[in-house]
Design a protein around this motif. Structure first.
Motif, PDB file in Angstrom:
ATOM      1  N   VAL A 128      33.232 -44.908  11.690  1.00 55.65           N
ATOM      2  CA  VAL A 128      33.872 -45.814  10.504  1.00 55.65           C
ATOM      3  C   VAL A 128      34.665 -44.687   9.409  1.00 55.65           C
ATOM      4  N   GLN A 129      35.736 -45.053   9.394  1.00 55.92           N
ATOM      5  CA  GLN A 129      36.664 -44.228   8.273  1.00 55.92           C
ATOM      6  C   GLN A 129      37.345 -45.033   7.224  1.00 55.92           C
ATOM      7  N   PHE A 130      37.133 -44.363   6.194  1.00 51.94           N
ATOM      8  CA  PHE A 130      37.461 -45.375   4.969  1.00 51.94           C
ATOM      9  C   PHE A 130      37.817 -44.459   3.774  1.00 51.94           C
ATOM     10  N   PHE A 131      38.559 -45.060   2.839  1.00 55.04           N
ATOM     11  CA  PHE A 131      39.010 -44.421   1.678  1.00 55.04           C
ATOM     12  C   PHE A 131      38.209 -44.798   0.669  1.00 55.04           C
ATOM     13  N   GLU A 132      38.172 -43.960  -0.436  1.00 53.38           N
ATOM     14  CA  GLU A 132      37.225 -44.311  -1.812  1.00 53.38           C
ATOM     15  C   GLU A 132      38.314 -44.436  -2.756  1.00 53.38           C
ATOM     16  N   GLU A 133      38.044 -45.451  -3.479  1.00 53.62           N
ATOM     17  CA  GLU A 133      38.927 -45.575  -4.739  1.00 53.62           C
ATOM     18  C   GLU A 133      38.035 -45.571  -6.146  1.00 53.62           C
ATOM     19  N   SER A 134      38.182 -44.761  -7.061  1.00 54.89           N
ATOM     20  CA  SER A 134      37.370 -44.683  -8.404  1.00 54.89           C
ATOM     21  C   SER A 134      38.089 -44.999  -9.348  1.00 54.89           C
ATOM     22  N   PRO A 135      37.606 -45.839 -10.534  1.00 55.59           N
ATOM     23  CA  PRO A 135      38.505 -45.925 -11.537  1.00 55.59           C
ATOM     24  C   PRO A 135      38.457 -44.980 -12.567  1.00 55.59           C
ATOM     25  N   ASP A 136      37.464 -43.964 -12.411  1.00 55.27           N
ATOM     26  CA  ASP A 136      37.410 -42.912 -13.190  1.00 55.27           C
ATOM     27  C   ASP A 136      37.653 -41.608 -12.759  1.00 55.27           C
ATOM     28  N   GLY A 137      38.047 -41.738 -11.330  1.00 57.21           N
ATOM     29  CA  GLY A 137      38.364 -40.340 -10.559  1.00 57.21           C
ATOM     30  C   GLY A 137      37.553 -39.482  -9.959  1.00 57.21           C
ATOM     31  N   SER A 150      41.207 -41.270 -16.217  1.00 53.25           N
ATOM     32  CA  SER A 150      42.244 -42.461 -15.722  1.00 53.25           C
ATOM     33  C   SER A 150      43.668 -41.854 -16.062  1.00 53.25           C
ATOM     34  N   TYR A 151      43.849 -41.609 -17.288  1.00 56.56           N
ATOM     35  CA  TYR A 151      45.121 -41.275 -17.563  1.00 56.56           C
ATOM     36  C   TYR A 151      45.648 -39.987 -16.541  1.00 56.56           C
ATOM     37  N   ILE A 152      44.752 -38.955 -16.306  1.00 59.57           N
ATOM     38  CA  ILE A 152      45.234 -37.760 -15.290  1.00 59.57           C
ATOM     39  C   ILE A 152      45.623 -38.413 -13.999  1.00 59.57           C
ATOM     40  N   GLN A 153      44.704 -39.360 -13.634  1.00 60.24           N
ATOM     41  CA  GLN A 153      45.111 -39.946 -12.066  1.00 60.24           C
ATOM     42  C   GLN A 153      46.273 -40.614 -11.927  1.00 60.24           C
ATOM     43  N   ILE A 154      46.424 -41.425 -13.083  1.00 54.52           N
ATOM     44  CA  ILE A 154      47.825 -42.165 -13.140  1.00 54.52           C
ATOM     45  C   ILE A 154      48.900 -41.380 -13.387  1.00 54.52           C
ATOM     46  N   ASN A 155      49.091 -40.418 -13.851  1.00 57.42           N
ATOM     47  CA  ASN A 155      49.971 -39.437 -14.393  1.00 57.42           C
ATOM     48  C   ASN A 155      50.116 -38.180 -14.021  1.00 57.42           C
ATOM     49  N   ILE A 156      49.536 -38.022 -12.543  1.00 58.52           N
ATOM     50  CA  ILE A 156      49.307 -36.591 -12.057  1.00 58.52           C
ATOM     51  C   ILE A 156      50.469 -35.894 -11.851  1.00 58.52           C
ATOM     52  N   ILE A 172      46.045 -30.818  -6.320  1.00 57.35           N
ATOM     53  CA  ILE A 172      45.983 -30.324  -5.055  1.00 57.35           C
ATOM     54  C   ILE A 172      45.373 -31.275  -3.942  1.00 57.35           C
ATOM     55  N   GLU A 173      44.340 -32.108  -4.506  1.00 57.81           N
ATOM     56  CA  GLU A 173      44.179 -33.008  -3.503  1.00 57.81           C
ATOM     57  C   GLU A 173      44.916 -33.918  -3.019  1.00 57.81           C
ATOM     58  N   ARG A 174      45.961 -34.404  -4.030  1.00 62.86           N
ATOM     59  CA  ARG A 174      47.233 -35.269  -3.791  1.00 62.86           C
ATOM     60  C   ARG A 174      48.081 -34.626  -2.711  1.00 62.86           C
ATOM     61  N   ALA A 175      48.290 -33.195  -3.156  1.00 60.22           N
ATOM     62  CA  ALA A 175      49.223 -32.359  -2.177  1.00 60.22           C
ATOM     63  C   ALA A 175      48.696 -32.306  -0.736  1.00 60.22           C
ATOM     64  N   GLN A 176      47.452 -32.185  -0.693  1.00 59.39           N
ATOM     65  CA  GLN A 176      46.828 -32.218   0.508  1.00 59.39           C
ATOM     66  C   GLN A 176      46.971 -33.641   1.466  1.00 59.39           C
ATOM     67  N   TYR A 177      46.971 -34.525   0.633  1.00 59.66           N
ATOM     68  CA  TYR A 177      47.211 -35.985   1.375  1.00 59.66           C
ATOM     69  C   TYR A 177      48.805 -36.157   1.660  1.00 59.66           C
ATOM     70  N   LEU A 178      49.623 -35.592   0.781  1.00 61.99           N
ATOM     71  CA  LEU A 178      51.109 -35.655   1.121  1.00 61.99           C
ATOM     72  C   LEU A 178      51.452 -34.747   2.470  1.00 61.99           C
ATOM     73  N   ILE A 179      51.012 -33.591   2.401  1.00 58.87           N
ATOM     74  CA  ILE A 179      51.221 -32.591   3.509  1.00 58.87           C
ATOM     75  C   ILE A 179      50.640 -33.301   4.883  1.00 58.87           C
ATOM     76  N   LYS A 204      56.893 -31.220  -7.181  1.00 60.59           N
ATOM     77  CA  LYS A 204      57.266 -32.091  -8.089  1.00 60.59           C
ATOM     78  C   LYS A 204      56.386 -33.279  -8.322  1.00 60.59           C
ATOM     79  N   LEU A 205      56.042 -33.916  -7.023  1.00 66.54           N
ATOM     80  CA  LEU A 205      55.351 -35.061  -7.083  1.00 66.54           C
ATOM     81  C   LEU A 205      53.988 -35.019  -7.744  1.00 66.54           C
ATOM     82  N   THR A 206      53.289 -33.622  -7.486  1.00 65.03           N
ATOM     83  CA  THR A 206      51.994 -33.390  -8.052  1.00 65.03           C
ATOM     84  C   THR A 206      52.011 -32.645  -9.246  1.00 65.03           C
ATOM     85  N   GLY A 207      53.251 -32.732 -10.051  1.00 57.87           N
ATOM     86  CA  GLY A 207      53.238 -32.123 -11.446  1.00 57.87           C
ATOM     87  C   GLY A 207      53.296 -30.755 -11.691  1.00 57.87           C
TER      88      GLY A 207
END
Length: 289
Positions: A80-89, A191-197, A238-245, A257-260
């Motif tokens: 099984v493969q699944f994504f994790e969503e965390s409100p506090d990051g 939360s602010y960091i996650q939303i405004n990365i 960098i985690e977001r950049a890894q996902y995009l790459i 630019k997309l990762t700040g």
């Protein structure tokens, strides 16, 4: 009392028989992989060493864990493969980026079978190569299936994933670094960091928003997040950049630019510092070049 706030979104689930074509290096995915080995043998290499996949056991690969996947002969597995969503990051396994294993129980096996029963057609039909199926269009295809589930099956799927994950939280190698309630100032900052990365982020401004002195804010942030605000921000970028790459063909300058990041050069330097590879090397390895 501490409540689990993390939510998990199903990506793939299936039972498969694998051979020596299951042989992939430098795999690092933005989602979790969970295996039940029914028969045969394989192995996973990671920075922590080699883990042998043996029958009768469960194996967990947390998200963003670098590894190689190998089978020299025959391997029958449920996965099984699944994504994790965390409100506090903060990931449940954020302080445990390593391969975990526990003996499978009868309930675990029943849970895998039930998960497949209520989520038909969730196998990886195109290829068993992560470099082929890890594309954003495929993610959207499978996440769309989650939206079509009935409420009862959504709850049951979530419950099964939580039950399976709970088995690894009992492992001696897994430890929750902090049982204290995270202060609202730290949660709000995360939360602010996650939303405004993608936006400029200054520790002094985060501290000001929390009505705290910058030094004091940095100390309590480090205490509860496990790293300084600056390092936390860089890690999330960098985690977001890894996902995009991995999942898109976006050029590196645009990803910066997309990762700040201020510019592509700084982005590349931090990316190499954290991952050990340049963005181009990382993409090439994940494309099998």
């Amino acid at each position: 009392m501490k409540f689990i706030k993390n939510h998990f979104h199903l990506l793939n689930a299936d039972a498969v028989s694998l051979g020596n074509s299951w042989n992939f290096i430098n795999v690092i995915s933005p989602y979790y992989r969970l295996y039940y080995i029914e028969d045969g043998t394989g192995y996973i290499n990671s920075p922590a060493g080699r883990t042998t996949l043996t029958a009768g056991n469960l194996f967990l690969i947390p998200s963003f864990t670098l590894c190689d996947l190998h089978c020299d002969g025959y391997l029958s597995q449920y996965f099984v493969q699944f994504f994790e969503e965390s409100p506090d990051g903060i990931s449940l396994f954020g302080h445990c980026r390593e391969i975990l294993s526990v003996p499978a129980s009868g309930i675990d096996i029943d849970n895998f079978k039930r998960l497949l029963e209520i989520n038909p057609g969730r196998g990886i039909n195109r290829s068993d190569n992560p470099k082929v199926y890890e594309k954003d269009v495929y993610y959207k295809e499978y996440t769309k299936l989650n939206e079509l589930q009935t409420a009862s099956k959504q709850f049951e799927t979530q419950g099964i994933i939580l039950q399976l994950l709970s088995r690894f939280m009992k492992s001696e190698r897994f430890g929750i670094s902090n049982q204290e309630v995270i202060p609202s100032a730290v949660l709000a900052a995360i939360s602010y960091i996650q939303i405004n990365i993608a936006k400029p982020l200054k520790v002094s401004q985060l501290a000001s928003d929390a009505n705290l002195n910058t030094d004091y804010f940095s100390r309590i942030f480090h205490r509860y997040a496990g790293k300084s605000p600056v390092n936390f921000i860089l890690e999330k970028r960098i985690e977001r950049a890894q996902y995009l790459i991995i999942t898109t063909n976006i050029q590196y300058g645009e990803i910066a630019k997309l990762t700040g990041f201020e510019n592509q050069q700084y982005f590349s330097r931090i990316f190499r510092k954290i991952t050990g590879l340049s963005p181009k090397e990382y993409r090439n390895q994940n494309l099998g070049y």
